[in-house]
Design a protein around this motif. Sequence first.
Motif, PDB file in Angstrom:
ATOM      1  N   UNK A 122      23.974  -3.829  30.138  1.00  0.00           N
ATOM      2  CA  UNK A 122      22.951  -3.396  31.085  1.00  0.00           C
ATOM      3  C   UNK A 122      22.451  -1.988  30.753  1.00  0.00           C
ATOM      4  N   UNK A 123      21.882  -1.331  31.721  1.00  0.00           N
ATOM      5  CA  UNK A 123      21.238  -0.050  31.469  1.00  0.00           C
ATOM      6  C   UNK A 123      22.212   1.040  31.064  1.00  0.00           C
ATOM      7  N   UNK A 124      21.659   2.108  30.525  1.00  0.00           N
ATOM      8  CA  UNK A 124      22.473   3.246  30.126  1.00  0.00           C
ATOM      9  C   UNK A 124      21.815   4.560  30.515  1.00  0.00           C
ATOM     10  N   UNK A 125      22.629   5.590  30.582  1.00  0.00           N
ATOM     11  CA  UNK A 125      22.133   6.946  30.814  1.00  0.00           C
ATOM     12  C   UNK A 125      22.932   7.871  29.897  1.00  0.00           C
ATOM     13  N   UNK A 145      20.372  12.188  28.465  1.00  0.00           N
ATOM     14  CA  UNK A 145      20.768  13.469  29.076  1.00  0.00           C
ATOM     15  C   UNK A 145      21.342  14.338  27.960  1.00  0.00           C
ATOM     16  N   UNK A 146      20.898  15.589  27.882  1.00  0.00           N
ATOM     17  CA  UNK A 146      21.392  16.479  26.834  1.00  0.00           C
ATOM     18  C   UNK A 146      21.985  17.717  27.487  1.00  0.00           C
ATOM     19  N   UNK A 147      23.275  17.929  27.254  1.00  0.00           N
ATOM     20  CA  UNK A 147      23.979  19.077  27.799  1.00  0.00           C
ATOM     21  C   UNK A 147      24.207  20.074  26.661  1.00  0.00           C
ATOM     22  N   UNK A 148      23.566  21.241  26.745  1.00  0.00           N
ATOM     23  CA  UNK A 148      23.610  22.236  25.678  1.00  0.00           C
ATOM     24  C   UNK A 148      24.377  23.467  26.150  1.00  0.00           C
ATOM     25  N   UNK A 149      25.304  23.959  25.315  1.00  0.00           N
ATOM     26  CA  UNK A 149      26.077  25.138  25.687  1.00  0.00           C
ATOM     27  C   UNK A 149      25.146  26.313  25.949  1.00  0.00           C
ATOM     28  N   UNK A 150      25.472  27.084  26.963  1.00  0.00           N
ATOM     29  CA  UNK A 150      24.583  28.161  27.392  1.00  0.00           C
ATOM     30  C   UNK A 150      24.331  29.215  26.308  1.00  0.00           C
ATOM     31  N   UNK A 151      25.261  29.364  25.364  1.00  0.00           N
ATOM     32  CA  UNK A 151      25.093  30.364  24.306  1.00  0.00           C
ATOM     33  C   UNK A 151      23.929  30.056  23.374  1.00  0.00           C
ATOM     34  N   UNK A 152      23.577  28.778  23.259  1.00  0.00           N
ATOM     35  CA  UNK A 152      22.481  28.392  22.354  1.00  0.00           C
ATOM     36  C   UNK A 152      21.375  27.658  23.097  1.00  0.00           C
ATOM     37  N   UNK A 153      21.449  27.633  24.421  1.00  0.00           N
ATOM     38  CA  UNK A 153      20.529  26.803  25.215  1.00  0.00           C
ATOM     39  C   UNK A 153      19.062  27.121  24.922  1.00  0.00           C
ATOM     40  N   UNK A 193      21.930  16.657  40.612  1.00  0.00           N
ATOM     41  CA  UNK A 193      21.711  15.541  41.531  1.00  0.00           C
ATOM     42  C   UNK A 193      20.266  15.046  41.537  1.00  0.00           C
ATOM     43  N   UNK A 194      19.433  15.543  40.625  1.00  0.00           N
ATOM     44  CA  UNK A 194      18.038  15.099  40.572  1.00  0.00           C
ATOM     45  C   UNK A 194      17.942  13.728  39.908  1.00  0.00           C
ATOM     46  N   UNK A 195      16.904  12.990  40.239  1.00  0.00           N
ATOM     47  CA  UNK A 195      16.750  11.622  39.757  1.00  0.00           C
ATOM     48  C   UNK A 195      16.700  11.541  38.236  1.00  0.00           C
ATOM     49  N   UNK A 196      16.122  12.548  37.589  1.00  0.00           N
ATOM     50  CA  UNK A 196      15.999  12.511  36.143  1.00  0.00           C
ATOM     51  C   UNK A 196      17.362  12.602  35.462  1.00  0.00           C
ATOM     52  N   UNK A 197      18.378  13.092  36.183  1.00  0.00           N
ATOM     53  CA  UNK A 197      19.734  13.186  35.644  1.00  0.00           C
ATOM     54  C   UNK A 197      20.577  11.976  36.045  1.00  0.00           C
ATOM     55  N   UNK A 198      20.422  11.517  37.268  1.00  0.00           N
ATOM     56  CA  UNK A 198      21.292  10.455  37.785  1.00  0.00           C
ATOM     57  C   UNK A 198      20.809   9.052  37.461  1.00  0.00           C
ATOM     58  N   UNK A 199      19.508   8.868  37.226  1.00  0.00           N
ATOM     59  CA  UNK A 199      18.959   7.554  36.969  1.00  0.00           C
ATOM     60  C   UNK A 199      18.564   7.401  35.499  1.00  0.00           C
ATOM     61  N   UNK A 257      30.508  12.451  33.264  1.00  0.00           N
ATOM     62  CA  UNK A 257      31.117  11.232  33.809  1.00  0.00           C
ATOM     63  C   UNK A 257      30.662  10.925  35.236  1.00  0.00           C
ATOM     64  N   UNK A 258      29.967  11.847  35.870  1.00  0.00           N
ATOM     65  CA  UNK A 258      29.545  11.651  37.264  1.00  0.00           C
ATOM     66  C   UNK A 258      28.293  10.795  37.333  1.00  0.00           C
ATOM     67  N   UNK A 259      28.400   9.548  36.919  1.00  0.00           N
ATOM     68  CA  UNK A 259      27.272   8.621  36.885  1.00  0.00           C
ATOM     69  C   UNK A 259      27.780   7.198  37.030  1.00  0.00           C
ATOM     70  N   UNK A 260      26.920   6.323  37.513  1.00  0.00           N
ATOM     71  CA  UNK A 260      27.295   4.913  37.623  1.00  0.00           C
ATOM     72  C   UNK A 260      27.192   4.204  36.284  1.00  0.00           C
ATOM     73  N   UNK A 261      26.565   4.854  35.297  1.00  0.00           N
ATOM     74  CA  UNK A 261      26.386   4.246  33.978  1.00  0.00           C
ATOM     75  C   UNK A 261      27.535   4.627  33.042  1.00  0.00           C
TER      76      UNK A 261
END
Length: 296
Positions: free
Chosen positions: A76-79, A114-122, A191-197, A220-224
């Motif tokens: 099924x879907x992914x995030x 979703x892309x999580x970038x370390x703040x040192x190089x953000x 908690x914005x839709x662009x992150x959770x959906x 890991x805080x996602x249903x996907x």
Amino acid sequence: MEVIALHPYSALKLAEIGAKIFPPGVFQALSGDESLGPLITGHPGIAKIGFTGSVETGKKIMAACASTLKRVSLELGGNDAAVICDDVDIDQVVAKVTFLTFVHVGQICMNIKRIYVHENIYDKFLDAMVKAVAQFKTGDHQDAEAFFVPEAAQALLTIGTQGWKVATPERQKPETGYFLTPTIIDNPPDDSAIVTEEPFGPICPVLKWKDEDDVITRVNATKYGLGASVWSKDVPRAKRMVEQLEAGSIWVNTHFELAPNVPFGGHKESGLGMDWGEVGVKSWCNPQAYWVKHSG
């Protein structure tokens, strides 16, 4: 009898090829409207359903198969999240991550979403990603050089009502076709839709992180739970991080790698069961205990 649902044209082509290899009736393709699905899921002569599609449709298929206790495999879907550590070669990783985010206009379940970038190089990473997206050409599907072509489905692009900070400029679109501007959202709330959906389109949030344990919790805080990756020159560190992520496929310094001998499937609401590999083959079989006692 087993049924696998595919996109119409690919299914018909596979059936055409299969007809040249298998005996008649072994491999078939059925085409129809929305009334065909319930007929398949409710048919007592069909032993298993394999489905690739949305979470919502997958739940309906699973419920429909309960009446005959059919086996079900659901992809099924992914995030999918990509976690970027601060030791990466920014130019090299940006090129790969940007392509894997926007390829096929973001409409693949295993795109990076979703892309999580370390703040040192953000800031440097975000700036390089915006410049990379600007190099991708928009055009008709007949244009061999076009990277962004018309959308095939509705995407999550309610930017104007969300108050998100958009990092990419609006670009001119062709006059015909359903085109959406490739969009990067700069550090939206978790908690914005662009992150959770699942956006399923050419739009992606880029978010800051500092603490390793914290970013793992956020990812890991996602249903996907379809796929996830960690990018770092420190491979042991990346492996330690990625092995804590809740997803069916996990990668280090890559994403979207697949092989027919490697099981593929999702965790949580991203699916049920696995395809491919020995695990996938066994999911299409019924185990049988075999007892023989010799009279003596």
